[in-house]
Write an enzyme that holds these catalytic residues in place. Structure first.
Site, PDB file in Angstrom:
ATOM      1  N   PHE A 141      28.846  64.220  47.821  1.00 46.47           N
ATOM      2  CA  PHE A 141      29.446  64.896  46.666  1.00 46.47           C
ATOM      3  C   PHE A 141      29.777  63.841  45.617  1.00 46.47           C
ATOM      4  CE2 PHE A 141      32.994  66.342  44.074  1.00 46.47           C
ATOM      5  CZ  PHE A 141      32.527  67.578  43.651  1.00 46.47           C
ATOM      6  N   ASP A 229      29.727  55.425  46.044  1.00 48.00           N
ATOM      7  CA  ASP A 229      30.733  56.298  45.457  1.00 48.00           C
ATOM      8  C   ASP A 229      31.984  56.208  46.326  1.00 48.00           C
ATOM      9  OD1 ASP A 229      32.390  58.379  44.750  1.00 48.00           O
ATOM     10  OD2 ASP A 229      30.769  59.839  44.469  1.00 48.00           O
ATOM     11  N   LYS A 258      40.018  59.090  41.999  1.00 51.50           N
ATOM     12  CA  LYS A 258      41.122  59.716  42.748  1.00 51.50           C
ATOM     13  C   LYS A 258      42.399  58.873  42.911  1.00 51.50           C
ATOM     14  CE  LYS A 258      38.847  63.544  44.972  1.00 51.50           C
ATOM     15  NZ  LYS A 258      37.389  63.556  44.866  1.00 51.50           N
TER      16      LYS A 258
END
Ligand SMILES: *Cc1c(COP(=O)(O)O)cnc(C)c1O
Length: 408
Positions: A141, A229, A258
């Site tokens: 993702f 990522d 995040k």
């Protein structure tokens, strides 16, 4: 408290939410009002232990005094300038990230506002190699904007938004043979391989150590970029500053977001070495808000607190404690992940029911799939707080062993 007992206050708020906001997220579980440490309170005054941390974002929990001070001081001093100007927090944060990432001389940072935007920049870096093929993995993702979505496999979130930017090839994760074959087929047209060291949204599924090592070897040999990522795995989440350090694999490009701002929106791209560091030049990429002083100041405060409060060690210790207690429970097949990025693999597909019962009992957890519970709490979570959840969870499993139809 059951949904039926919810007060008019919370219920009315959610009705207004559904009237005024696009329906992209479904009905909110609760209306939250404030937070302190590892707890949040809803509009009706109920308290919850937050084991989701805003999806791996609130690294220091809620209302951490140093973080609040950094944000408010910076807001009062200089909140935003454009990228026509430099600011001290932005420079210090870039230098700090390069140091923590053990990046060699020539490495460079680009700041964005989110994970998807960090991956958009990485996508453009891959394009700037002049090559077309990007290999990405099923279960990966990378975000919801078009470039990030083009590198995200999940059909349900792509289907209605084509045509996608071209050139992305998907392979099963951890399939060395498929990776070798795809790299050979792309030949000198291979621009990049992009991967999460531990796939987060897929339900905390780590790549095999050998597989990530192979991806490093093959991309180096092909002159292609290895993009990791680390939007979810980065910034101490796994008990290392960055998950690739656990694997002993250095990428060419790493994306972060995040946890980086501890709750303030900021993302970053770290380009390792001269070649990656020079891929995007003047006028070739940019963003109005990227690297703004408030984002940079809160990120610096987050990194400082992680260091000063030994949160790398805490993530490892509390994560190991959670893992060993959870593994011992009847109804738990396995516990996946590292540090405080954990998934509970359930014997029965009862994760949604468990998450709903948990919030009624005062615990915020997340079910990324029917047989998986994800825990990505603040790095400040204590053993006692972790135990309070496990005690509730084990008695829930005893009372609700589940059945083949997933009912209770
Ligand atoms: C959350 C996430 C993203 C997207 O980040 P946003 O800030 O939501 O755009 C990208 N990659 C990974 C691994 C993520 O977990």
């Amino acid at each position: 408290m059951s949904a039926a007992q919810e007060s008019a206050l919370s219920g009315a708020g959610i009705a207004r939410y559904e009237h005024a906001l696009m329906g992209t997220y479904g009905t909110p579980m609760r209306m939250l009002e404030r937070g302190e440490g590892n707890f949040v309170w809803d509009a009706d005054g109920n308290r919850y232990l937050d084991l989701l941390g805003g999806i791996a974002v609130n690294a220091l929990g809620h209302g951490h005094p140093a973080w609040v001070k950094a944000l408010t001081d910076q807001a009062a001093t200089l909140a935003h300038v454009s990228n026509f100007f430099a600011t001290a927090p932005q420079i210090a944060l870039a230098e700090r990230l390069l140091t923590l990432a053990e990046a060699p001389e020539g490495s460079r940072v680009f700041f964005s506002n989110s994970g998807a935007e960090a991956n958009e920049a990485a996508f453009k870096m891959a394009r700037k190699t002049g090559r077309d093929t990007i290999i990405a993995f099923e279960g990966g993702f990378h975000g919801r904007t078009m470039g990030a979505l083009a590198m995200t496999h999940k059909p349900a979130i792509r289907e209605q938004f084509g045509p996608m930017p071209a050139g992305v090839v998907f392979l099963p994760a951890n399939d060395a043979q498929a990776l070798r074959a795809a790299v050979a087929e792309a030949g000198d047209n291979l621009a990049a391989v992009i991967a999460e060291p531990i796939q987060g949204e897929a339900g905390v599924r780590p790549l095999d150590h050998d597989f990530l090592t192979l991806a490093r070897e093959l991309t180096s040999a092909a002159g292609a970029l290895l993009i990791l990522d680390e939007v979810q795995t980065g910034v101490a989440r796994t008990g290392a500053w960055f998950a690739h350090q656990l694997f002993g694999v250095q990428p060419d490009v790493m994306t972060l977001a995040k946890g980086l701002g501890g709750g303030f929106p900021i993302g970053a791209v770290v380009a390792f070495g001269d070649r990656a560091g020079q891929l995007l030049g003047k006028g070739e990429h940019g963003t109005t808000f990227g690297g703004n002083p408030m984002g940079a100041a809160t990120a610096l405060a987050t990194l400082d607190a992680i260091e000063q409060e030994n949160l790398l060690v805490n993530a490892k210790t509390v994560g190991a404690h959670l893992t060993s207690r959870l593994e011992a429970l009847e109804g738990v097949l396995e516990v996946r992940g590292e540090g405080l990025m954990l998934a509970i693999g359930l014997a029965q597909p009862q994760a949604p029911q468990i998450a709903a019962a948990a919030v009624d009992a005062g615990f915020i957890i997340n079910p990324p799939s029917p047989d998986t519970i994800r825990l990505v709490p603040a790095l400040t979570l204590s053993v006692a707080e972790a135990d309070s959840f496990i005690d509730w969870f084990s008695s829930y499993l005893e009372d609700n062993p589940g059945s083949q139809d997933g009912g209770r």
